[in-house]
Scaffold this motif. Structure first.
Motif, PDB file in Angstrom:
ATOM      1  N   SER A  74       0.823  -1.213   0.000  1.00 27.39           N
ATOM      2  CA  SER A  74       0.000   0.000   0.000  1.00 27.39           C
ATOM      3  C   SER A  74       0.854   1.259   0.000  1.00 27.39           C
ATOM      4  CB  SER A  74      -0.946  -0.011   1.208  1.00 27.39           C
ATOM      5  OG  SER A  74      -1.835  -1.095   1.145  1.00 27.39           O
ATOM      6  N   SER A 101      -5.994   4.361   1.112  1.00 22.07           N
ATOM      7  CA  SER A 101      -5.829   5.438   2.082  1.00 22.07           C
ATOM      8  C   SER A 101      -5.280   4.842   3.367  1.00 22.07           C
ATOM      9  CB  SER A 101      -7.160   6.153   2.373  1.00 22.07           C
ATOM     10  OG  SER A 101      -8.018   5.327   3.152  1.00 22.07           O
ATOM     11  N   GLU A 102      -4.674   5.686   4.191  1.00 20.94           N
ATOM     12  CA  GLU A 102      -4.148   5.220   5.474  1.00 20.94           C
ATOM     13  C   GLU A 102      -5.264   4.679   6.360  1.00 20.94           C
ATOM     14  OE1 GLU A 102      -3.492   8.057   4.024  1.00 20.94           O
ATOM     15  OE2 GLU A 102      -1.336   8.460   4.036  1.00 20.94           O
ATOM     16  N   HIS A 133      -4.373  -0.988  -0.668  1.00 22.61           N
ATOM     17  CA  HIS A 133      -5.284  -0.078   0.031  1.00 22.61           C
ATOM     18  C   HIS A 133      -5.062   1.334  -0.489  1.00 22.61           C
ATOM     19  CE1 HIS A 133      -5.186  -3.608   2.657  1.00 22.61           C
ATOM     20  NE2 HIS A 133      -6.363  -3.219   3.085  1.00 22.61           N
ATOM     21  N   PHE A 185      -0.733   4.500  -2.108  1.00 24.15           N
ATOM     22  CA  PHE A 185      -2.181   4.442  -1.900  1.00 24.15           C
ATOM     23  C   PHE A 185      -2.958   4.795  -3.176  1.00 24.15           C
ATOM     24  CE2 PHE A 185      -0.352   5.127   2.307  1.00 24.15           C
ATOM     25  CZ  PHE A 185      -0.943   4.087   3.022  1.00 24.15           C
TER      26      PHE A 185
END
Length: 207
Positions: free
Chosen positions: A20, A73-74, A71, A25
């Motif tokens: 990620s 986004s954090e 993924h 991202f």
């Protein structure tokens, strides 16, 4: 050491985090193209992707699984990996590494395939697997099987509400971004269905 009993779960978390961050991202499109369910290209506002059969015929089998590690986004990453750690590590410790591995692969492949058929290749995340491990642990405890996972009783209700909110479009409306609802639903079904073969196999081994 305790972490050694959760080595697979920790590996899934580490791989997800590395991939990620490496793809920014979603900013690193070239890396994304290597990991999405099928290869794709963007021309103007349109996305063109290879077919499922073309992906298989060219031997790109890793794509069946790799979208689960991406993924966008954090928050997306942390939310999913916390559930994988909390629930997945319990499954690995109580039912063994092979059960957790087979559950992960089944949920990742089937939820990825279902989401691809609905939306194309531009999706990712461990959410389908999260729903699978939650569904599996919930039904196992609900049937009174041993050993129990002991997760909170209201947890599955919360996840079902989250699933409904996703299908209604409310999560996207409040700024959560696009939600892979099909992957969530299929992952949940995989987790529920996985209880029976594991129980039958454990009885055969113990008899």
């Amino acid at each position: 050491m305790p972490w050694q009993k959760s080595a697979l779960t920790l590996s899934l978390i580490l791989i997800s985090a590395i991939i990620s961050f490496a793809m920014g991202f979603g900013e690193n499109r070239e890396l994304m193209r290597l990991l999405t369910f099928t290869d794709f290209s963007i021309r103007g506002q349109q996305i063109f992707h290879h077919t499922f059969s073309a992906m298989l015929s060219t031997g790109q089998w890793w794509r069946l699984v790799t979208p689960a590690f991406m993924h966008f986004s954090e928050l997306h990453l942390v939310f999913n990996l916390l559930w994988i750690w909390v629930v997945g590590s319990r499954i690995e410790q109580l039912h063994g590494r092979w059960v957790m591995l087979c559950l992960f692969l089944s949920a990742a492949i089937l939820s990825n395939l279902a989401q691809f058929l609905v939306s194309g290749p531009m999706f990712g995340g461990m959410s389908g697997v999260v729903y699978a491990v939650l569904g599996y642990s919930w039904l196992w405890d609900k049937q009174g099987y041993r050993p129990r996972f002991g997760l909170p009783q209201g947890l599955m209700g919360f996840m079902l509400v989250w699933l409904v909110l996703g299908y209604l479009g409310i999560l996207q409306w409040v700024g959560m971004g696009a939600v892979a609802n099909t992957a969530h639903l299929v992952g949940l079904l995989v987790g529920l269905l996985f209880v029976l073969p594991v129980k039958l196999f454990s009885r055969r081994v113990s008899s």
